[in-house]
Design a protein around this motif. Sequence first.
Motif, short mmCIF file in Angstrom:
data_model
loop_
_atom_site.label_atom_id
_atom_site.label_comp_id
_atom_site.label_asym_id
_atom_site.label_seq_id
_atom_site.Cartn_x
_atom_site.Cartn_y
_atom_site.Cartn_z
N LYS A 4 52.45 -6.87 3.21
CA LYS A 4 52.99 -6.87 4.13
C LYS A 4 51.95 -5.75 5.17
CE LYS A 4 56.13 -3.07 6.62
NZ LYS A 4 55.01 -2.83 7.51
N SER A 5 51.04 -5.49 3.92
CA SER A 5 49.50 -4.72 5.45
C SER A 5 48.50 -6.00 5.40
CB SER A 5 49.06 -3.96 4.41
OG SER A 5 48.32 -4.20 3.05
N ASN A 9 48.96 -9.23 5.86
CA ASN A 9 49.89 -9.63 7.34
C ASN A 9 49.79 -9.01 8.51
OD1 ASN A 9 51.49 -12.12 8.34
ND2 ASN A 9 52.64 -10.90 8.45
N GLU A 10 49.53 -7.86 8.72
CA GLU A 10 49.14 -6.78 9.83
C GLU A 10 47.64 -7.29 10.17
OE1 GLU A 10 50.70 -3.08 8.69
OE2 GLU A 10 52.99 -3.67 8.99
N GLU A 27 47.09 -10.86 11.88
CA GLU A 27 48.21 -10.80 13.32
C GLU A 27 46.60 -9.78 14.10
OE1 GLU A 27 51.74 -9.19 12.77
OE2 GLU A 27 52.46 -10.99 12.41
N LYS A 28 45.85 -8.90 13.56
CA LYS A 28 45.00 -8.72 14.08
C LYS A 28 44.02 -9.09 14.23
CE LYS A 28 46.27 -3.15 13.09
NZ LYS A 28 45.22 -2.90 12.55
N GLU A 70 42.84 -8.90 2.92
CA GLU A 70 42.86 -8.55 3.51
C GLU A 70 41.34 -7.51 4.23
OE1 GLU A 70 45.23 -3.43 3.79
OE2 GLU A 70 45.62 -5.30 3.07
#
Length: 295
Positions: free
Chosen positions: A46-47, A49-50, A53-54, A284
């Motif tokens: 989840k983190s 993917n965030e 996207e940024k 990430e």
Amino acid sequence: AEGSNSDMYLHPVALYSDPFRMGKNKLVMCEVFKYNGKPAESNNRKSCNEVCEKAAEEIPWFGIEQEYTMLDVDKHPLGWPKNGFPGPQGPYYCGVGANKVYGRDIVEAHYRACLYAGIKIAGCNAEVMPAQWEFQVGPCEGISVGDDLWVARYILHRVAEDFGVIVTFDPKPMPGDWNGAGAHTNYSTVKMRDDGGIKHIEDAIEKLSKCHDKHIKAYDPKEGEDNKRRLTGLHETSTINDFSAGVANRGASIRIPRQVAQDGFGYLEDRRPSSNCDPYSVVEVLIRTTCLDEC
């Protein structure tokens, strides 16, 4: 999940053709969420993917080299003498012949299963230690390399099971003068891939040099404790405490391939991630450090 509150939510995020049941059957990669809607402790996607996207406009590409070791059911490396050791390392890497490689049938079956599933598998080879192998996934954009690698790992376990063989992703399954296992991560942004991209590669390496400890913690499930057995400065590794970079240097933290240095653009290879890393955590932290300037 705790037994007293055990129901979790599965959110499907990636779909693959099932190479075992075939036909219309699918394998579904899911994110896991707790009863309160928060991601499960093991859900690093989840983190990741965030963050992806940024940094989407950077078009980050990843290719991960997944090393692993095959074990017999007694947990001894496949093909090794039961009461001793094989000859010293040297003839096994990319080797051929029944006295040099063990388990090629599994490797070939796994490759075909990944192709059927739709995973972007890109190669495979016998590794330096006998019974140790590698497959590569990529190039993939952003989060998809994590999806593909996790499902490829699952498929590998399933295939090996059919052969009565165990697969371990432990980064140092055999102590002593034997190579460990990593997940070398090849990484680039669109600026690195364009003409003159070597400057952006060098800028990224400078940023990575300032965040070494943060990356080491992200590169294995035990925040460096697993990788400590592998990153010793021997057996084609850098030392876990020091950051280094160099062209065509397999003993560095970051390797710039010779062709990249010659062309003046391309990608870098981070050789620090452990074979049992969570690829979502690797993706990430690389994007955070090099694209979002977080350290």
